[in-house]
Design a protein around this motif. Structure first.
Motif, short mmCIF file in Angstrom:
data_model
loop_
_atom_site.label_atom_id
_atom_site.label_comp_id
_atom_site.label_asym_id
_atom_site.label_seq_id
_atom_site.Cartn_x
_atom_site.Cartn_y
_atom_site.Cartn_z
N LEU A 180 0.83 -1.21 0.00
CA LEU A 180 0.00 0.00 0.00
C LEU A 180 0.86 1.26 0.00
O LEU A 180 0.52 2.25 -0.64
CB LEU A 180 -0.93 0.00 1.21
N VAL A 181 1.98 1.22 0.69
CA VAL A 181 2.87 2.38 0.71
C VAL A 181 3.41 2.65 -0.68
O VAL A 181 3.45 3.80 -1.15
CB VAL A 181 4.03 2.16 1.71
N GLY A 182 3.81 1.60 -1.38
CA GLY A 182 4.28 1.76 -2.76
C GLY A 182 3.20 2.33 -3.66
O GLY A 182 3.47 3.20 -4.50
N ALA A 183 1.97 1.86 -3.50
CA ALA A 183 0.86 2.35 -4.32
C ALA A 183 0.55 3.81 -4.02
O ALA A 183 0.21 4.58 -4.93
CB ALA A 183 -0.38 1.48 -4.08
N LEU A 184 0.66 4.20 -2.77
CA LEU A 184 0.38 5.58 -2.39
C LEU A 184 1.39 6.55 -2.99
O LEU A 184 1.06 7.71 -3.28
CB LEU A 184 0.38 5.73 -0.87
#
Length: 284
Positions: free
Chosen positions: A57-61
């Motif tokens: 999720l951090v990468g996607a954000l």
């Protein structure tokens, strides 16, 4: 935020499609090359963040930072021209023909591919110290992505191909919504917010983006991924391109054009036969 109404930003979409078709070959290639390179760097950044934090999720954000930069700089992705250029053709804009549209798509594809391959080579050098050592953890992850999303689909045959195509459709539904988002506001902050939201959805959900894949899969091949160039083309890039075309054009371009540029006639209130207009007398 300086919000632009749907009727106005759809007109901007058509104008943008026409301007891209009429652009010179040199400018089209340069803008497509830079778009492919910047998006590839954003994908490398997102994979690095995911590996280091252990949280996808951090990468996607954070991935949308590349998308926002390239569109604010006026560069072009294949997924975007799939949505915008056909609208200018449908609207019968001067100079926009089937041939000129296909020419634009071909040039943008070529430029995106060249830019993505440049970054693929650079990142392969970075994660292997110039191919002197085995790939680091990020490099290993890049190889795993390529394998899972080529031969991984092939294991399921026709069902895998259908899944791949649908993921391509869903991807450009979201990505082209981001492209439109850049036209929804006249401020930089408004454009970024409107672009950021749908791009997070596409990346976190693992949908298939043809230009991102131009970076991920060649990088995996350079780093020794267990799949071939043919696997990449047949079991990812070609179906993804087709899915991106259908998704962006159908669910974004045509949907917005149909209801905001070619709005249907509003319904009229039918006359009520036999109803008297005078105000009734008060009761005692």
């Amino acid at each position: 935020m300086s919000y632009v109404s749907p009727t106005d930003f759809v007109t901007k979409m058509i104008d943008a499609g026409q301007s891209k078709v009429l652009m010179s070959t040199r400018d089209t290639l340069v803008r497509a090359y830079m778009a492919g390179a910047i998006l590839a760097l954003a994908a490398a950044f997102a994979v690095t963040v995911t590996v280091q934090t252990g949280d996808a999720l951090v990468g996607a954000l954070l991935f949308p930072v590349g998308f926002c930069i390239l569109y604010l700089l006026g560069f072009d992705l294949l997924t975007g021209v799939f949505t915008l250029v056909p609208l200018a053709l449908i609207d019968r804009r001067p100079g926009v023909t089937w041939r000129s549209m296909l020419r634009n798509w071909g040039l943008v594809f070529t430029g995106n591919l060249a830019g993505a391959l440049t970054v693929a080579l650079m990142m392969s050098i970075v994660v292997t110290y110039g191919f002197a050592v085995d790939p680091d953890e990020v490099g290993q992850r890049l190889g795993e992505i390529g394998e899972a999303r080529t031969v991984g689909y092939a294991e399921y045959g026709a069902a895998g191909m259908l899944t791949l195509f649908v993921r391509g459709v869903l991807c450009n539904w979201m990505v082209s919504t981001g492209v439109v988002g850049a036209l929804m506001s006249t401020s930089v902050s408004g454009k970024v917010i409107a672009m950021w939201m749908p791009i997070i959805v596409f990346f976190y959900m693992g949908f298939e983006h043809s230009v991102v894949n131009m970076f991920l899969f060649p990088t995996g091949l350079l780093l020794g991924g267990s799949y071939s160039l043919g696997d990449y083309l047949v079991w990812n890039e070609i179906p993804t391109v087709l899915g991106n075309l259908v998704g962006g054009l159908t669910f974004v371009g045509l949907a917005l054009y149909t209801t905001h540029a070619r709005t249907g006639r509003p319904r009229t209130v039918p006359a009520q036969v036999g109803v008297r207009d005078e105000v009734p007398a008060p009761t005692r």
